[in-house]
Structures are given as C-alpha cells and as structure tokens.
Design an enzyme around this catalytic site. Structure first.
Site, short mmCIF file in Angstrom:
data_model
loop_
_atom_site.label_atom_id
_atom_site.label_comp_id
_atom_site.label_asym_id
_atom_site.label_seq_id
_atom_site.Cartn_x
_atom_site.Cartn_y
_atom_site.Cartn_z
N LYS A 1 110.64 126.19 -28.16
CA LYS A 1 109.36 126.85 -27.85
C LYS A 1 109.02 127.89 -28.93
CE LYS A 1 105.83 127.95 -25.08
NZ LYS A 1 105.74 129.05 -24.21
N SER B 1 97.97 132.73 -26.78
CA SER B 1 98.15 134.07 -26.20
C SER B 1 98.01 135.15 -27.27
CB SER B 1 99.51 134.15 -25.51
OG SER B 1 100.53 133.78 -26.41
O1 KPL Z 1 102.47 129.10 -25.72
C1 KPL Z 1 101.43 129.13 -26.30
C2 KPL Z 1 100.75 130.42 -26.40
O2 KPL Z 1 99.53 130.47 -26.50
O3 KPL Z 1 101.45 131.43 -26.33
C3 KPL Z 1 100.89 127.88 -26.98
C4 KPL Z 1 101.92 126.79 -26.84
C5 KPL Z 1 100.62 128.13 -28.42
C6 KPL Z 1 99.65 127.35 -26.33
O4 KPL Z 1 98.52 128.09 -26.59
#
Ligand code: KPL
Length: 298
Positions: A180, A250
C-alpha cells in the site's frame, strides 16, 4: 441485518473522528443494525447523510469495548492517549491509516487483556459537508498485533467485514503495508503537487515519474526485507489510477483544505529507510521536500 454467532455477541463499536473512511465504516455498521457510536475531539452527536440515508450517531460513552481508529498516522498517538482512560479492560483497538504503522508505544500503553489490530483498506470515501459517499469499492487486510487481539479473532474480523469488508486476516501486516505504501507513494504526492484527480496520472507526462518512484520504492522495500515486484507494482498502480480515476487522493484533499498531509509516513518513511540502507532515492526525496513546502505554505 448482520447475524452474530449466538455464542459471541456483537461487540459494540466506537469509531474515532469524523474522517471519510471512519464515517463510511460507522454508516455501514449502522445500516447493518450494529451498535455504533462516535468518539470526537469535542464530544457531540453527529448527523450525516450516507448514500441517501440520513444517519444519527451518538457520542461515545465509556467503557469502550471496541474502537476503530481511522485517523491520520500523525494523529494516532494523541488519539490513543485520549482514549486510554475510557477503554474497557478487554477493549479491542483497530488502527487504520496510510503509511507505516508505529505501534510499539501503543502496545506498551495497553493492558495485557486489551487487543491491538491494524487494518489497511482500499475502500474510497469522500466527505463533503455532512454528506459521505462511498466512492470506491475496496477490500481490507486485518492483522492482530498482540496476544489479546488473537483471543478475539472472530468477533473483530466479523465486525470489520461489515464495516470495511471483505476482510482478509493475516498474521503479518508488513508486506501489505509495503504494498500500500508503494501505491500511495506513486499516487498521493503527484496528485497533491499537481492538484489533480487520480485519473490525470494516466497521462503520458506522469509515466516516467511513476516508474522512477516505484523503482526507488522497490529497492528500499527489498533492502528492508519486504520485496515488491516492480512490474506487478507498476500494473497495480495503473489499475488503482483507472479504478479511482474520478477520485481525489487523500493527500490532494489535505493540501486543498490546508490540512497536514501524511507525507512523513509515506514518502518520508521511504526516504528514511533508504538512508538507513544507503540507497539513493532522488525523486522521492524531491517529492517529499515539495509536498512539505506546499503543506507549510497552506
Ligand atoms: O489510498 C489512497 C489515498 O488517496 O490515500 C489512494 C489509493 C491513492 C486512492 O486515492
């Protein structure tokens, strides 16, 4: 309506904060008929609209039996500190945030019967005013981090299946967190710096950057003992960009709302680990500096 095993009553859940993922989880609990309340910095009830449903959440009251803590990585220590006096003696705590988890301090502040978990999720949610939308169907990986958590496997897994499922249970969350981390490192800084949605990153101009970010992350992950396949990661990132094309990451949202970002726990973590293993990560270092500059300006 969720069915609970007659021998194992449903835990009563408290969700910390009013972030998009937390309110998604709380709404899904409520719509499944599970008891759920909110723990906010200023204790209060909250009314929201989730997918056409007006939902009312009560303010949490101690003792808290099970707590989902989907707050930003940098806010976790203070959130846990504030929760400690309100926890039941055998409370279960589930952390969930982007970036690497720093859990040693939290583990040592819990009593032996209190369980600690980490959940990483690919669900997407967006909060606009009092409206919460589920913008990306995802899945989650859940891991118990201490012995007290392992005693409650079924109850916590069942609950997380309702809130942020489907859930896969693992004994070692670290390979999933590195996976991730690589996705977040490739997408979040670029969308924040270019003030664009995830879909923009499919354009040709971003491909060399995404490739280099991932090549650097893969070298560091390998040195840290969590090897990632470069070609697989590149494909995965393109998939996430496609599947979440209309979404704003985010980090883009944090910058757009002048909030602190999770850059330290994402790109910052990679840069720190790279230094530890003497690996050059010039592009990640540059992105870290650029996002920090943008954040301080905001
Ligand atoms: O986890 C995400 C985030 O926005 O923090 C992703 C995978 C980039 C999806 O927007």
């Amino acid at each position: 309506m969720a069915q609970n095993s007659p021998t194992q009553p449903a835990l009563s859940w408290t969700v910390v904060g009013q972030g998009a993922i937390g309110l998604l989880a709380a709404s899904r609990f409520k719509l499944a008929g599970w008891p759920v309340q909110l723990w906010l910095r200023q204790p209060a009830a909250l009314d929201i609209r989730f997918e056409q449903h007006p939902l009312h959440f009560n303010c949490a009251t101690a003792p808290l039996a099970a707590v989902l803590i989907p707050v930003k990585s940098y806010a976790v220590p203070a959130a846990v500190q504030a929760l400690l006096p309100a926890l039941a003696p055998d409370a279960q705590l589930v952390l969930s945030h982007n970036g690497m988890a720093a859990t040693e301090h939290i583990l040592s502040s819990l009593s032996p019967a209190q369980g600690l978990w980490f959940l990483t999720t690919t669900h997407g949610a967006l909060k606009q005013g009092a409206t919460v939308r589920h913008t990306g169907q995802g899945q989650s990986v859940l891991s118990p981090l201490n012995a007290a958590a392992k005693n409650q496997l079924l109850a916590v897994q069942q609950a997380m299946d309702i809130a942020l499922g489907p859930v896969t249970l693992t004994g070692n969350i670290l390979p999933f967190l590195w996976h991730k981390l690589a996705i977040n490192a490739a997408i979040n800084p670029l969308t924040a710096l270019n003030n664009c949605n995830n879909g923009e990153l499919a354009k040709a101009q971003y491909q060399p950057l995404i490739s280099q970010i991932l090549a650097e992350v893969c070298q560091v992950a390998e040195a840290a003992g969590y090897p990632l396949q470069y070609a697989q990661m590149l494909e995965k990132v393109q998939q996430v960009i496609q599947n979440t094309a209309a979404n704003f990451s985010s980090m883009q949202q944090d910058i757009a709302h002048s909030r602190r970002t999770e850059i330290d726990a994402i790109t910052g973590y990679i840069v720190t680990q790279a230094a530890r293993y003497n690996i050059a990560v010039p592009l990640n270092t540059q992105l870290l500096q650029q996002v920090l500059q943008l954040q301080h300006r905001g």
